[in-house]
Motif scaffolding. Structure first.
Motif, short mmCIF file in Angstrom:
data_model
loop_
_atom_site.label_atom_id
_atom_site.label_comp_id
_atom_site.label_asym_id
_atom_site.label_seq_id
_atom_site.Cartn_x
_atom_site.Cartn_y
_atom_site.Cartn_z
N PHE A 1 0.99 -1.07 -0.04
CA PHE A 1 0.08 0.06 0.03
C PHE A 1 0.95 1.22 -0.06
CE2 PHE A 1 -2.01 -3.57 2.10
CZ PHE A 1 -2.94 -3.46 1.33
N ARG A 2 0.57 2.46 -0.07
CA ARG A 2 1.08 3.65 -0.20
C ARG A 2 1.43 4.43 1.30
NH1 ARG A 2 1.03 4.77 -5.42
NH2 ARG A 2 -0.58 4.05 -6.70
N ALA A 3 2.48 5.08 1.20
CA ALA A 3 2.92 5.80 2.36
C ALA A 3 2.83 7.18 2.17
CB ALA A 3 4.33 5.47 2.71
N ARG A 4 2.29 8.23 3.10
CA ARG A 4 2.15 9.59 3.08
C ARG A 4 3.17 10.11 4.39
NH1 ARG A 4 -0.25 13.94 0.88
NH2 ARG A 4 -1.83 12.52 -0.31
N PRO A 5 4.41 10.46 4.00
CA PRO A 5 5.10 10.77 4.99
C PRO A 5 4.85 12.31 5.77
CG PRO A 5 6.68 10.16 3.37
CD PRO A 5 5.19 10.07 2.86
N VAL A 6 5.10 12.52 7.00
CA VAL A 6 4.76 13.81 7.71
C VAL A 6 6.03 14.06 8.43
CG1 VAL A 6 3.84 12.46 9.58
CG2 VAL A 6 2.83 14.68 9.01
N ARG A 7 6.19 15.06 9.11
CA ARG A 7 6.92 15.56 10.05
C ARG A 7 6.30 16.62 10.87
NH1 ARG A 7 9.39 20.88 8.78
NH2 ARG A 7 11.15 20.22 9.77
N VAL A 8 6.98 16.93 12.14
CA VAL A 8 6.58 17.85 13.17
C VAL A 8 7.16 19.29 12.64
CG1 VAL A 8 6.32 18.58 15.34
CG2 VAL A 8 5.98 16.06 14.92
N ALA A 9 6.42 20.16 12.22
CA ALA A 9 7.01 21.25 11.77
C ALA A 9 6.86 22.51 12.52
CB ALA A 9 6.45 21.71 10.51
N ALA A 10 5.89 22.37 13.56
CA ALA A 10 5.48 23.65 14.57
C ALA A 10 4.89 23.26 15.68
CB ALA A 10 4.86 24.81 13.85
#
Length: 170
Positions: free
Chosen positions: A157-166
């Motif tokens: 299946f697909r992945a959608r990366p994320v990061r903590v920006a604020a």
């Protein structure tokens, strides 16, 4: 109180609903900040990412190819976008913060690029915790309708990366 408006108080937020039933504004009580729905999401990094000003999360504005869970996790941790290399696979709770179940096919706001398919999360199902390899399962979000499903780690299946920006609300 204006009889045509309704205010809903939920934990740390107040959601004001307009007469048409749509959110008029979201107030983060902890930050005393009003975030209008149209201002919540913003394209950043030349359109390569979407900043969610309510949660403080920055989402890669694309999805990986179809990968098993281990490869998807590695993909999320290995990607560099806009000079940032601190991306990760979101938890099920994080992924659901961008889902809008009033939308269908896909259930993401139009600012997001999506294939409308299953997307992995980092949240392992309780009944497979401690297991290894293909016997594990993880929660995934079906971006066609926003439903959450448990899928075997060997599925692709697909992945959608994320990061903590604020911090949330900024």
């Amino acid at each position: 109180m204006n009889p045509s408006n309704i205010s809903i108080h939920i934990e740390k937020a107040i959601i004001r609903v307009a007469p048409n039933g749509l959110p008029a504004s979201i107030i983060d009580v902890s930050a005393n900040e009003v975030i209008k729905p149209a201002e919540r999401f913003e394209l950043v990094l030349d359109g390569q990412a979407v900043m969610d000003h309510r949660t403080g999360l920055m989402w890669w504005n694309d999805e990986s190819d179809k990968l098993d869970w281990d490869k998807a996790d590695l993909f999320c941790k290995s990607i560099t976008v806009g000079g940032f290399s601190d991306w990760f696979m979101p938890s099920d709770e994080q992924m659901l913060t961008i889902v809008d179940r009033k939308l269908h096919n896909p259930c993401l706001p139009s600012i997001f690029k999506t294939h409308g398919e299953y997307v992995w999360t980092s949240t392992q199902t309780k009944w497979t915790e401690g297991e290894a390899g293909d016997s594990r399962s993880f929660w995934s979000v079906y971006l066609l309708n926003g439903y959450v499903y448990d899928l075997s780690a060997y599925g692709e299946f697909r992945a959608r990366p994320v990061r903590v920006a604020a911090p949330a609300g900024q």
